[in-house]
Enzyme design. Structure first.
Site, PDB file in Angstrom:
ATOM      1  CG  ASP A 232      -0.318   0.076   2.574  1.00 41.92           C
ATOM      2  OD1 ASP A 232       0.984   0.089   2.499  1.00 41.92           O
ATOM      3  OD2 ASP A 232      -1.079   0.226   3.622  1.00 41.92           O
ATOM      4  CB  SER A 233       4.540   1.686  -0.155  1.00 44.62           C
ATOM      5  OG  SER A 233       4.709   0.414  -1.116  1.00 44.62           O
TER       6      SER A 233
ATOM      7  CG  ASP B 197       0.403  -3.845   2.331  1.00 45.92           C
ATOM      8  OD1 ASP B 197       0.533  -4.774   3.136  1.00 45.92           O
ATOM      9  OD2 ASP B 197       1.475  -3.102   2.027  1.00 45.92           O
TER      10      ASP B 197
ATOM     11  CE  LYS C  50       3.271  -5.561   3.817  1.00 47.94           C
ATOM     12  NZ  LYS C  50       2.953  -4.490   4.670  1.00 47.94           N
TER      13      LYS C  50
ATOM     14  CD  GLU D 161       8.238   0.087   7.101  1.00 46.36           C
ATOM     15  OE1 GLU D 161       7.346  -0.751   6.646  1.00 46.36           O
ATOM     16  OE2 GLU D 161       8.451   1.166   6.672  1.00 46.36           O
TER      17      GLU D 161
ATOM     18  CD  GLU E  54       0.988  -1.265   8.064  1.00 46.62           C
ATOM     19  OE1 GLU E  54       0.765  -0.486   8.786  1.00 46.62           O
ATOM     20  OE2 GLU E  54       1.226  -1.126   6.571  1.00 46.62           O
TER      21      GLU E  54
HETATM   22  O1  KIV Z   1       3.861  -1.192   1.640  1.00 48.69           O
HETATM   23  C1  KIV Z   1       4.772  -1.402   1.326  1.00 48.69           C
HETATM   24  O2  KIV Z   1       5.470  -1.268   0.616  1.00 48.69           O
HETATM   25  C2  KIV Z   1       5.413  -2.081   2.581  1.00 48.69           C
HETATM   26  C3  KIV Z   1       7.027  -2.283   2.722  1.00 48.69           C
HETATM   27  C4  KIV Z   1       7.804  -0.993   2.904  1.00 48.69           C
HETATM   28  C5  KIV Z   1       7.278  -3.199   3.762  1.00 48.69           C
HETATM   29  O3  KIV Z   1       4.836  -2.478   3.609  1.00 48.69           O
END
Ligand code: KIV
Length: 275
Positions: A57-58, A96, A124, A193, A126
């Site tokens: 989600d970056s 994500d 993924k 992270e 968090e």
């Molecule tokens: O969203 C993302 O790209 C991430 C990485 C920085 C681990 O969670």
């Protein structure tokens, strides 16, 4: 030409599975993850031997121009997971789950199913102990989960900024305990992270799942960087990142160099870590 065209040896020649990643952990062989968002980069990652693709989600910050990952939607994630899937049929694809789409186990199941149906092999999430029940529920129903501890960007407002986590021993103990709980609950991978090297090392030794570090030192089972950082596209790059294009002749060789440097324990250097 050490970092020229991807070598036969480094290009993926078989499908990457969670089993192959576990085997690599057991044998002490590092694997490589890249956060990327589109088909051409995904194809290049396959040629460079990148085992895991994170559709992170970056993308809210690296592609869409937001100042955090919080505005990212399910529709945006699905669009990018589908694109990455079209570009690469061998790497393991991790999608994500956006902010607040897994706040309850029921929400998590419904939304994780959509990410999987878009083409991801795992999702993924968090967070720590509070996610134990959700991880177990997803895992029991056949959805592999990557947990994410340390600096969790979706909680940036609670954390007071993008800052290193686990420097004080009390906080480090909580993160270590969270990792053990999520491991027990059935998580398959763990992103760490921005945590001190020693904490990442302790967690990697304490859990059965492979760990993937970003700003977490050299002792995790794998490393992840964001493609924009690897290619020098970030205006103010984080301390843990490296612009590999500076010492490579083109984009494929930059990715190749990242892969080789992780595999050979050259990246990260001390200057990329939090001692
Ligand atoms: O969203 C993302 O790209 C991430 C990485 C920085 C681990 O969670």
């Amino acid at each position: 030409m050490p970092y020229g065209k991807p070598t036969q040896e480094s290009a993926l020649n078989r499908v990457v599975t969670l089993q192959s990643l576990r085997k690599m952990k057991a044998e002490g062989e590092k694997f490589v993850t890249v956060a990327l968002y589109d088909a051409p980069m995904a194809a290049m990652a396959k040629k460079s031997g990148v085992q895991v693709l994170l559709v992170g989600d970056s993308l809210g910050m690296t592609v869409l121009g937001y100042d955090s990952t919080i505005p990212v939607t399910m529709e945006q994630m699905i669009y990018h997971v589908e694109a990455v899937k079209r570009g690469n049929d061998l790497s393991l694809i991790m999608g994500d789950m956006p902010f607040m789409t897994y706040a309850t186990p029921e929400d998590a199941m419904k939304n994780a199913a959509r990410i999987m149906q878009a083409g991801a092999h795992m999702v993924k999430l968090e967070g720590g102990e509070w996610l134990g029940e959700t991880v177990k529920m997803l895992s029991d129903r056949g959805i592999p989960v990557c947990a994410h501890l340390g600096l969790t960007p979706q909680s940036v407002n609670k954390l007071g900024g993008f800052r290193v986590q686990g420097r004080e021993s009390e906080q480090a103990d909580i993160i270590l305990n969270d990792a053990k709980i999520l491991d027990q609950a059935g998580a398959d991978l763990l992103v760490l992270e921005c945590v001190p090297n020693s904490l990442a090392k302790d967690i990697t030794a304490a859990v059965s799942m492979p760990t993937i570090g970003i700003g977490a030192g050299r002792d995790t089972d794998a490393q992840v960087l964001v493609i924009n950082d690897i290619l020098g596209l970030t205006e103010q790059p984080p301390k843990f990142s490296k612009n590999f294009l500076l010492e490579s002749e083109d984009i494929p060789s930059s990715l190749q160099k990242f892969v080789e440097d992780v595999r050979n324990g050259i990246f990260p250097e001390d200057k990329h870590t939090f001692g």
